[in-house]
Enzyme design. Structure first.
Site, mmCIF file in Angstrom:
data_model
loop_
_atom_site.group_PDB
_atom_site.id
_atom_site.type_symbol
_atom_site.label_atom_id
_atom_site.label_comp_id
_atom_site.label_asym_id
_atom_site.label_seq_id
_atom_site.Cartn_x
_atom_site.Cartn_y
_atom_site.Cartn_z
ATOM 1 N N GLY A 160 0.828 -1.198 0.000
ATOM 2 C CA GLY A 160 0.000 0.000 0.000
ATOM 3 C C GLY A 160 0.857 1.239 0.000
ATOM 4 C CB THR A 161 0.349 4.618 -0.845
ATOM 5 O OG1 THR A 161 0.404 3.972 -2.114
ATOM 6 C CG2 THR A 161 1.165 5.896 -0.898
ATOM 7 C CB VAL A 162 2.708 4.780 4.503
ATOM 8 C CG1 VAL A 162 2.531 5.371 5.902
ATOM 9 C CG2 VAL A 162 2.630 3.262 4.566
ATOM 10 C CE LYS B 34 1.059 -0.207 5.575
ATOM 11 N NZ LYS B 34 1.677 -1.524 5.927
ATOM 12 C CG ASP C 262 8.783 -8.455 6.756
ATOM 13 O OD1 ASP C 262 9.862 -8.840 6.256
ATOM 14 O OD2 ASP C 262 8.123 -7.509 6.303
#
Length: 384
Positions: free
Chosen positions: A2-4, A23, A121
């Site tokens: 996604g884009t934050v 987000k 992660d």
């Protein structure tokens, strides 16, 4: 995934004194987008379950429209651990600083594991620095729920504080320390820091297993240089993959590089399976800790049997008061005033989220247009 965006509520916070990270995942019928949508929903679910932990984020709120799925978490003005390391003279941390950050990360992972969540992660880019100077983990889309191990007996477990060789040497001495890449915040039109893209491995499941059940996962996930040997082999993995990644992280903080990086992905994975980590100089409690975390057999890895308790008992953390970590008022590094500067002007002249994504899809103009104004990189999210 996604884009934050860095945003603030213009109604309740007109001076942008309490910005937060938003987000946004764009919905689509494309298969790759559907996977991002599924992972975003999972991350929101995980964030909802995290309550008031000092080193884990909390969910401020979420929103779903026909086009977007969005969710907000607290903004961390100190950047991530990789940014902080690059600001150091030699791009490495001292053992004392490593001790502080590892301790807080261990507490965060321990809490996740008690919730039966494997993080999967861990890397510097996912460890953010809060305004207080303490850390917080981020990005839970690759995590998953695993059933806890059923151990028959702990009575016969070996001593897990330090290897015999180092213990003997120590005794002798006693006699005589949010989009594809990283989010780039703009300052006066210039990027704060541009970093290389992390080689993240997309989730590829070798078996069709339930997302909620099973002691081991057979998914191939993580970031190349941090992936554990059992993940590469496809043996199935559980919570010990997080302790392996902790060892890789500690090595990178000490030497400024990861221990198994090769010229390409294939060589990196071969090193993960076959190569031993290389240490410089005399053996220390820190290098012993790293070596025990980087045990290729997960059943022999420090933390496998009793989780974080084993790691907390290691010599490297001797004397650390774990219950007082949150009380530390002067962590090794505090975000500067520039990092926490007033964002009032940045909120002026923003754009709608929909307009931002439409602009990303548009073909580039020829010849290139002049440099955009600083305000073009900021937004006004009307529906949030």
């Amino acid at each position: 995934m996604g884009t934050v965006f860095l945003v603030h509520n213009r109604t309740s916070d007109p001076t942008a004194s309490s910005p937060f990270a938003l987000k946004v995942v764009e919905k689509s019928t494309i298969r790759t987008k559907l996977d991002a949508d599924r992972r975003a929903r999972w991350e929101i679910d995980v964030l909802r379950r995290l309550h008031n932990h000092a080193f884990l984020p909390s969910l401020i709120g979420s929103l779903e429209t026909d086009e977007f799925l969005a969710y907000a978490v607290p903004y961390c003005p100190g950047g991530d651990l990789n940014v902080l390391r690059y600001r150091q003279t030699d791009r490495v941390f001292s053992p004392a600083v490593i001790r502080f950050y590892l301790a807080e990360i261990i507490c965060a992972l321990d809490h996740l594991h008690t919730m039966h969540i494997a993080y999967r992660d861990l890397k510097p880019e996912n460890i953010l620095i809060q305004s207080s100077g303490h850390v917080t983990l981020t990005d839970f889309d690759l995590s998953r729920t695993l059933a806890p191990k059923q151990l028959k007996s702990l009575a016969s477990s070996p001593e897990n504080t330090i290897t015999d060789a180092f213990k003997t040497r120590k005794h002798r001495r006693n006699l005589t320390k949010i989009i594809k890449n990283v989010v780039v915040l703009e300052k006066g039109g210039g990027a704060l820091l541009k970093k290389a893209k992390s080689a993240r491995v997309s989730p590829v499941s070798r078996r069709r297993l339930s997302f909620e059940t099973g002691e081991k996962s057979n998914s191939f996930v993580g970031t190349e240089e941090y992936v554990a040997p059992e993940v590469v082999r496809g043996d199935g993995h559980e919570f010990a993959v997080d302790w392996w990644a902790l060892g890789v992280l500690a090595y990178e903080m000490l030497y400024g590089r990861t221990p198994f990086r090769g010229r390409n992905r294939k060589e990196t994975f071969r090193n993960v399976l076959l190569k031993s980590p290389e240490f410089v100089g005399r053996r220390t409690a820190l290098t012993d800790l790293i070596q025990r975390l980087l045990e290729k057999d997960p059943t022999k890895r420090l933390g496998y049997t009793r989780g974080a308790s084993e790691i907390k008992e290691h010599e490297f953390f001797r004397g650390l008061q774990w219950d007082l970590l949150t009380e530390v008022l002067r962590p090794p590094f505090l975000p500067s005033r520039e990092d926490e500067e007033d964002l009032t002007e940045k909120g002026v002249g923003g754009m709608d989220v929909r307009e931002y994504f439409e602009r990303q899809k548009a073909p580039p103009s020829f010849p290139p247009s002049p440099l955009p104004s600083p305000s073009s990189e900021h937004l006004k999210f009307k529906e949030f």
